[in-house]
Write an enzyme that holds these catalytic residues in place. Structure first.
Site, short mmCIF file in Angstrom:
data_model
loop_
_atom_site.label_atom_id
_atom_site.label_comp_id
_atom_site.label_asym_id
_atom_site.label_seq_id
_atom_site.Cartn_x
_atom_site.Cartn_y
_atom_site.Cartn_z
N GLU A 127 76.82 11.34 -56.79
CA GLU A 127 75.82 12.37 -56.52
C GLU A 127 74.91 12.69 -57.71
OE1 GLU A 127 77.73 15.82 -54.88
OE2 GLU A 127 78.41 14.75 -53.12
N GLU A 178 82.69 10.99 -48.94
CA GLU A 178 83.15 12.39 -48.88
C GLU A 178 82.65 13.01 -47.60
OE1 GLU A 178 82.07 14.99 -52.17
OE2 GLU A 178 82.63 13.42 -53.60
C1 GCO Z 1 80.62 16.35 -54.47
C2 GCO Z 1 81.57 16.78 -55.09
C3 GCO Z 1 82.80 17.41 -54.80
C4 GCO Z 1 82.71 18.77 -54.23
C5 GCO Z 1 82.44 18.73 -52.76
C6 GCO Z 1 82.32 20.07 -52.14
O1 GCO Z 1 80.67 15.10 -54.74
O2 GCO Z 1 79.80 17.06 -53.97
O3 GCO Z 1 82.01 15.49 -55.31
O4 GCO Z 1 83.22 17.40 -56.11
O5 GCO Z 1 83.88 19.42 -54.47
O6 GCO Z 1 81.24 18.08 -52.52
O7 GCO Z 1 81.29 20.78 -52.72
#
Ligand code: GCO
Length: 442
Positions: A170, A352
Site C-alpha cells: 500500500e 487483504e
Molecule cells: C493495510 C494494512 C493493515 C491494516 C488494515 C486495516 O495494509 O491497510 O496493511 O495493516 O491493519 O488495512 O486498516
C-alpha cells in the site's frame, strides 16, 4: 449464520485457489529491544498520534510466541501465510545484515515450510528504519536505493524458502497518509510531499523488482496495492469530475505507472511544486513486469464537487464496521472487473480483506456474526469477479489475529482470532472457525 459458503461450481473451491491469513511485522511482533527504531516507534511516542496512546513495543508478542502462532495458523488449515519483514530488525545502519533478526525470520519461515504453509513475504509494510527518516525518508530518493540494497541481502538470505515476494504494501498509505495528511508515520503534512514520496516508493518497488528477478526468479514477485473505489454522489457533471479526480489521485496514481509507465492525466493539473521529481529512466524502472498483483480492499468512498476544492468526500452511509467504513461489497467486484479492463493484469491475489468489529469474548467464545457476514459478502464479490473473467488466484483474510491498528492503536479488532492483550491468549473467533471449515471442505 455459522458457515461461509460459495456456489458448488465456484473456482474458489478448487484446491488450486490459495487461502491464507495476513499480518504485518510492526502490528504483531513486539520484540522492540531486538531491532532498531522505526518511524512508527517515533510516531507512537509523539503525543496525540495514536488513539489509545499505545505503541508496538509488545503488540501480540509474536516475537516470543511465534511457534504457537505458526501452530495456530496451521490449525486454520490455510494454504499460505502473508507476513512482513521488519527492515530495522534485519538490517544494521551500516548496510549489513543483523544476523539475529534474519535468524528470527528464518525460524518462522522454516517452521511454515515444515508445515507446508506457503510463505508470502511483504518486504515493506510501513516500518521504515528511523535513521533513514532522519535523512529525509521517502522524500529522499536515496531511500529507494537503500530499499533495493536491503532486498538484495534479504532475498539471498531467504533463498529457496519463500513462495512469493511483495515489494511494498500500500504505497498510497505510506505516501498520502504518512507524508501528505500526516495521520500515519512519519506524520508529515503538506500537499507538496505526497506525490514526491509516492514516486520514490514506486521507484523503490521497481528497483527491488529488478533485484528479485535476478536473485530469485523462481518466486512469484509483485506488489500489494490498496483501493478505495470512488463513487459519485450524483450524476451531475461536477460530481462525476470530482469523483474521477479523486479516483486518479487516490487509486490509479499507484497502479497506472506500473502498467502504463506514466502517471494519471491529472498530473498536468497539479501545481509544479506538488509534482514528483521524475528522473530519466524512472518510469521504465517502475514499469517492470510483475508476476502477480496483490489487491487490498475494505470499503468504498463517495465524492461530490466542492466549491473551493476539487472534491469533497461524503460521510460513509450505513452499514458501517467498527472503524466507520461502509460495508459495500458490490464495490469490490466492480473494482476487480474495472482494473481488469483498464490494465493488462497478471494473476491477482486478494492480499487483504476483512473488517473491524466490536468483538466481545464470553466464556472463551467470540460470536462475531457481523464479521462472518462481511466475509461471506466479500467472498461472493470475489467469486462474481472471477465469473466475469478476472484471473484471481487467492484470498488472504486480514487479519490472522487482532493487532496494533496503526493510529487506532489496539481499539479496533480485525482478527479472525481474538487476542487478550493482558494474557496474550488467542481464541479463534466464529469467523475464524467458519473460514477454517470453508477451506477444509474444498
Ligand atoms: C493495510 C494494512 C493493515 C491494516 C488494515 C486495516 O495494509 O491497510 O496493511 O495493516 O491493519 O488495512 O486498516
Amino acid at each position: 449464520m455459522t458457515k461461509l459458503q460459495l456456489p458448488s461450481n465456484s473456482k474458489m473451491l478448487d484446491k488450486s485457489f490459495t487461502y491464507g491469513v495476513a499480518t504485518a511485522s510492526f502490528q504483531i511482533e513486539g520484540g522492540k529491544e531486538h531491532r532498531l527504531d522505526c518511524i512508527w516507534d517515533t510516531f507512537c511516542n509523539t503525543d496525540g498520534k495514536i488513539a489509545d496512546s499505545s505503541n508496538g513495543e509488545v503488540a501480540c508478542d509474536h516475537y516470543n510466541l511465534w511457534q504457537d502462532d505458526v501452530a495456530l495458523i496451521d490449525s486454520l488449515g490455510v494454504d499460505a501465510y502473508r507476513l512482513s519483514i521488519s527492515w530495522p530488525r534485519v538490517m544494521l545502519q551500516d548496510g549489513t545484515l543483523n544476523q539475529d533478526g534474519v535468524d528470527y525470520y528464518l525460524n518462522i519461515i522454516n517452521a511454515l515450510n515444515d508445515r507446508n504453509i506457503k510463505v508470502y513475504v511483504t518486504l515493506y509494510h510501513w516500518d521504515l528504519p528511523q535513521y533513514l527518516e532522519d535523512t529525509g525518508g521517502w522524500l529522499n530518493r536515496q531511500t529507494a536505493y537503500a530499499f533495493a540494497h536491503y532486498v538484495d541481502l534479504i532475498s539471498k538470505a531467504f533463498k529457496g524458502k519463500v513462495h512469493s515476494y511483495a515489494t511494498l504494501n500500500e504505497p498510497f498509505c505510506s505516501s498520502y497518509l504518512g507524508y501528505e495528511i500526516g495521520v500515519h508515520a512519519p506524520g508529515i503534512v503538506g500537499k507538496e510531499y505526497g506525490r514526491k514520496s509516492a514516486h520514490h516508493l514506486l521507484l523503490a518497488h521497481g528497483l527491488a523488482m529488478q533485484v528479485l528477478k535476478e536473485n530469485t526468479p523462481e518466486t512469484m514477485n509483485g506488489i500489494v496495492l490498496n483501493f478505495t473505489p470512488c463513487y459519485p454522489a450524483s450524476n451531475s457533471e461536477a460530481d462525476l469530475y470530482a469523483t474521477d479526480f479523486a479516483d486518479q489521485y487516490f487509486n490509479q496514481w499507484y497502479i497506472k505507472p506500473i502498467f502504463d509507465k506514466c502517471y494519471p492525466d491529472i498530473i498536468k493539473d497539479l501545481p509544479t511544486e506538488h509534482q514528483p521529481d521524475i528522473q530519466s529512466g524512472d518510469m521504465e524502472i517502475i514499469a517492470q513486469s510483475i508476476d502477480f498483483l496483490g489487491i487490498n480492499f475494505y470499503t468504498r468512498a463517495i465524492y461530490k464537487a466542492h466549491p473551493d476544492d476539487i472534491y469533497e468526500q461524503l460521510p460513509a452511509p450505513a452499514p458501517l464496521t467498527d472503524i466507520g467504513w461502509e460495508i459495500y461489497p458490490k464495490a469490490f467486484s466492480e473494482l476487480l472487473v474495472s482494473l481488469d479492463s483498464k490494465y493488462q493484469l497478471p494473476p491477482v491475489y486478494i492480499t487483504e480483506n476483512g473488517a473491524a468489529m466490536d468483538d466481545s469474548i464470553d466464556q472463551g467464545v467470540v460470536n462475531d456474526d457481523d464479521r462472518l457476514s462481511y466475509y461471506q459478502q466479500h467472498l461472493n464479490a470475489v467469486n462474481d469477479a472471477i465469473e466475469q473473467g478476472v484471473d484471481i488466484q487467492g484470498y488472504f483474510a486480514w487479519s490472522l489475529m487482532d493487532n496494533f491498528e496503526w493510529a487506532e492503536g489496539y481499539l479496533k479488532r480485525f482478527g479472525i482470532v481474538y487476542v487478550d492483550y493482558e494474557t496474550q491468549k488467542r481464541t479463534i473467533k466464529k469467523s475464524g472457525l467458519a473460514y477454517k471449515e470453508l477451506i477444509s471442505n474444498r
